[in-house]
Design a protein around this motif. Structure first.
Motif, PDB file in Angstrom:
ATOM      1  N   ALA A  23       0.847  -1.211   0.000  1.00 20.22           N
ATOM      2  CA  ALA A  23       0.000   0.000   0.000  1.00 20.22           C
ATOM      3  C   ALA A  23       0.876   1.251   0.000  1.00 20.22           C
ATOM      4  O   ALA A  23       0.633   2.196  -0.769  1.00 20.22           O
ATOM      5  N   HIS A  24       1.918   1.235   0.804  1.00 22.88           N
ATOM      6  CA  HIS A  24       2.802   2.398   0.959  1.00 22.88           C
ATOM      7  C   HIS A  24       3.570   2.694  -0.328  1.00 22.88           C
ATOM      8  O   HIS A  24       3.717   3.837  -0.738  1.00 22.88           O
ATOM      9  N   LEU A  25       4.064   1.647  -0.998  1.00 20.48           N
ATOM     10  CA  LEU A  25       4.804   1.855  -2.247  1.00 20.48           C
ATOM     11  C   LEU A  25       3.862   2.272  -3.380  1.00 20.48           C
ATOM     12  O   LEU A  25       4.224   3.121  -4.202  1.00 20.48           O
ATOM     13  N   MET A  45      -5.408   5.687   3.536  1.00 14.83           N
ATOM     14  CA  MET A  45      -4.624   4.547   4.043  1.00 14.83           C
ATOM     15  C   MET A  45      -4.229   4.757   5.513  1.00 14.83           C
ATOM     16  O   MET A  45      -4.290   3.837   6.325  1.00 14.83           O
ATOM     17  N   ARG A  46      -3.883   5.990   5.835  1.00  9.73           N
ATOM     18  CA  ARG A  46      -3.427   6.302   7.183  1.00  9.73           C
ATOM     19  C   ARG A  46      -4.517   5.998   8.220  1.00  9.73           C
ATOM     20  O   ARG A  46      -4.232   5.551   9.328  1.00  9.73           O
ATOM     21  N   ALA A  47      -5.785   6.235   7.801  1.00 10.41           N
ATOM     22  CA  ALA A  47      -6.903   5.978   8.725  1.00 10.41           C
ATOM     23  C   ALA A  47      -6.897   4.513   9.159  1.00 10.41           C
ATOM     24  O   ALA A  47      -7.371   4.172  10.238  1.00 10.41           O
ATOM     25  N   VAL A  48      -6.301   3.656   8.323  1.00 13.88           N
ATOM     26  CA  VAL A  48      -6.200   2.226   8.675  1.00 13.88           C
ATOM     27  C   VAL A  48      -4.877   1.965   9.410  1.00 13.88           C
ATOM     28  O   VAL A  48      -4.865   1.497  10.546  1.00 13.88           O
ATOM     29  N   TYR A  49      -3.716   2.311   8.794  1.00  9.73           N
ATOM     30  CA  TYR A  49      -2.440   1.888   9.386  1.00  9.73           C
ATOM     31  C   TYR A  49      -1.998   2.715  10.594  1.00  9.73           C
ATOM     32  O   TYR A  49      -1.076   2.303  11.304  1.00  9.73           O
ATOM     33  N   GLN A  50      -2.672   3.841  10.851  1.00 12.95           N
ATOM     34  CA  GLN A  50      -2.343   4.553  12.090  1.00 12.95           C
ATOM     35  C   GLN A  50      -3.395   4.336  13.179  1.00 12.95           C
ATOM     36  O   GLN A  50      -3.366   4.989  14.209  1.00 12.95           O
ATOM     37  N   GLU A  51      -4.326   3.387  12.910  1.00 11.42           N
ATOM     38  CA  GLU A  51      -5.233   2.930  13.963  1.00 11.42           C
ATOM     39  C   GLU A  51      -4.330   2.248  14.987  1.00 11.42           C
ATOM     40  O   GLU A  51      -3.548   1.351  14.591  1.00 11.42           O
ATOM     41  N   VAL A  54      -3.611  -1.433  14.820  1.00 13.05           N
ATOM     42  CA  VAL A  54      -3.018  -1.830  13.536  1.00 13.05           C
ATOM     43  C   VAL A  54      -1.544  -1.407  13.509  1.00 13.05           C
ATOM     44  O   VAL A  54      -0.658  -2.188  13.191  1.00 13.05           O
ATOM     45  N   GLU A  55      -1.305  -0.159  13.908  1.00  5.19           N
ATOM     46  CA  GLU A  55       0.052   0.395  13.827  1.00  5.19           C
ATOM     47  C   GLU A  55       1.009  -0.348  14.761  1.00  5.19           C
ATOM     48  O   GLU A  55       2.098  -0.750  14.360  1.00  5.19           O
ATOM     49  N   LEU A  56       0.575  -0.532  16.021  1.00  3.71           N
ATOM     50  CA  LEU A  56       1.467  -1.181  16.986  1.00  3.71           C
ATOM     51  C   LEU A  56       1.479  -2.692  16.798  1.00  3.71           C
ATOM     52  O   LEU A  56       2.530  -3.320  16.773  1.00  3.71           O
ATOM     53  N   GLY A 101      14.838   4.491  11.103  1.00  3.39           N
ATOM     54  CA  GLY A 101      15.136   5.921  10.974  1.00  3.39           C
ATOM     55  C   GLY A 101      14.053   6.619  10.158  1.00  3.39           C
ATOM     56  O   GLY A 101      13.602   7.709  10.500  1.00  3.39           O
ATOM     57  N   HIS A 102      13.630   5.956   9.095  1.00  4.54           N
ATOM     58  CA  HIS A 102      12.577   6.517   8.235  1.00  4.54           C
ATOM     59  C   HIS A 102      11.277   6.686   9.015  1.00  4.54           C
ATOM     60  O   HIS A 102      10.625   7.726   8.942  1.00  4.54           O
ATOM     61  N   SER A 103      10.919   5.672   9.793  1.00  3.67           N
ATOM     62  CA  SER A 103       9.674   5.747  10.590  1.00  3.67           C
ATOM     63  C   SER A 103       9.752   6.882  11.605  1.00  3.67           C
ATOM     64  O   SER A 103       8.787   7.616  11.812  1.00  3.67           O
ATOM     65  N   VAL A 115       2.801  17.000  13.135  1.00  4.82           N
ATOM     66  CA  VAL A 115       3.155  17.450  11.773  1.00  4.82           C
ATOM     67  C   VAL A 115       3.255  16.225  10.868  1.00  4.82           C
ATOM     68  O   VAL A 115       4.145  15.402  11.040  1.00  4.82           O
ATOM     69  N   TRP A 116       2.312  16.104   9.930  1.00  4.36           N
ATOM     70  CA  TRP A 116       2.335  14.973   8.994  1.00  4.36           C
ATOM     71  C   TRP A 116       3.123  15.373   7.766  1.00  4.36           C
ATOM     72  O   TRP A 116       2.821  16.400   7.158  1.00  4.36           O
ATOM     73  N   PRO A 117       4.141  14.579   7.363  1.00  2.00           N
ATOM     74  CA  PRO A 117       5.002  14.997   6.250  1.00  2.00           C
ATOM     75  C   PRO A 117       4.247  15.172   4.934  1.00  2.00           C
ATOM     76  O   PRO A 117       4.308  16.233   4.311  1.00  2.00           O
ATOM     77  N   LEU A 139      17.408   3.555  -3.221  1.00  5.60           N
ATOM     78  CA  LEU A 139      17.996   2.332  -2.648  1.00  5.60           C
ATOM     79  C   LEU A 139      17.013   1.677  -1.674  1.00  5.60           C
ATOM     80  O   LEU A 139      16.776   0.462  -1.732  1.00  5.60           O
ATOM     81  N   PHE A 140      16.396   2.486  -0.827  1.00  8.90           N
ATOM     82  CA  PHE A 140      15.449   1.999   0.183  1.00  8.90           C
ATOM     83  C   PHE A 140      14.297   1.250  -0.487  1.00  8.90           C
ATOM     84  O   PHE A 140      13.965   0.114  -0.143  1.00  8.90           O
ATOM     85  N   CYS A 141      13.733   1.892  -1.500  1.00  6.40           N
ATOM     86  CA  CYS A 141      12.567   1.299  -2.153  1.00  6.40           C
ATOM     87  C   CYS A 141      12.922   0.086  -2.993  1.00  6.40           C
ATOM     88  O   CYS A 141      12.181  -0.891  -3.024  1.00  6.40           O
ATOM     89  N   LEU A 142      14.078   0.137  -3.702  1.00  8.34           N
ATOM     90  CA  LEU A 142      14.457  -1.023  -4.519  1.00  8.34           C
ATOM     91  C   LEU A 142      14.789  -2.212  -3.635  1.00  8.34           C
ATOM     92  O   LEU A 142      14.418  -3.345  -3.940  1.00  8.34           O
TER      93      LEU A 142
END
Ligand code: HEM
Length: 216
Positions: A23-25, A45-51, A54-56, A101-103, A115-117, A139-142
């Protein structure tokens, strides 16, 4: 814990995390359709994965189980045993180094400073340190697409799914998919970077001010 249990726990937790990763990619690849589309889809999507559960539980829980199993298996593996999974493992350890680090940089900003990026946050990072963030995201995504793609094929095999991939590693189809993903990713980064179309001033938003120290 037996090796078989570790392998199944690692495969299962990888499949759970892959739900978020796919979903994120996909969200990232929508950047060429503009900031409103990227942010709109991310908001849904955030409404689901930041529930919280779900998130933890599912998102970070599956990630920690997956990495924990990897570490336990690595400790047991005889030294120098590279084999077919060598790049799978290398891309996995690279992801471990980057993902936390990204998270922190993205989710940390919203958790601590509200603050949401969003699109403007990624645009800011590419404007602020282009020499670092373009290769970093690529690099991260590949690594994620390679590790995740191969991992899904292997996990489905472990749980008795159809033989999807070639005999070892990605089949020709897998490499073609990775190449197409790389091209789409580059186009998405050029969109975030304001190369494909004009983007809002990347320094004039709360996320940029948070990182440049100009207050929120
Ligand atoms: C170009 C590539 C990427 C971009 C532009 C990007 C962008 C973002 C953004 C904007 C957020 C904040 C989401 C929100 O506020 O709802 C985020 C969160 C996150 N990203 Fe990425 N990401 C990328 C690649 C990845 C990859 C490859 C992974 C994993 C292997 C990943 C894992 C995460 C995680 C775990 C979070 C925290 C989710 C949460 O708890 O809200 N990201 N990313």
């Amino acid at each position: 814990m037996s090796e078989r249990t570790l392998v199944r726990a690692q495969a299962g937790s990888g499949l759970v995390f892959a739900l978020f990763l796919i979903a994120h990619l996909v969200n990232t690849l929508l950047a060429p359709f503009g900031a409103a589309t990227y942010d709109g889809i991310q908001g849904v999507m955030r409404a689901v994965y930041q529930e919280p559960w779900v998130e933890l539980g599912l998102l970070f829980g599956s990630l920690l189980v997956h990495v924990g199993c990897g570490a336990a298996r690595a400790r047991r593996r005889p030294k120098g045993r590279g084999g077919a999974n060598r790049w799978q493992r290398r891309s996995g350890w690279l992801l471990v180094v980057i993902v936390f680090g990204h998270s922190l940089a993205t989710r940390g900003a919203s958790l601590v400073y509200d603050v949401w990026p969003g699109f403007e946050g990624i645009a800011f990072s590419l404007h602020w340190l282009p020499g670092f963030f373009y290769p970093y995201y690529l690099l991260f995504c590949l690594a994620a697409a390679y590790h995740g793609g191969l991992g899904i094929v292997r996990a489905l095999r472990i749980f008795g799914g159809r033989r999807l991939g070639g005999r070892r590693g990605h089949g020709r189809l897998g490499w073609l998919a990775l190449l197409l993903f790389a091209v789409a990713l580059l186009v998405a980064l050029l969109a975030f970077g304001g190369v494909l179309f004009e983007v809002a001033d990347p320094l004039n938003n709360a996320y940029a001010r948070l990182y440049t120290g100009a207050g929120t």
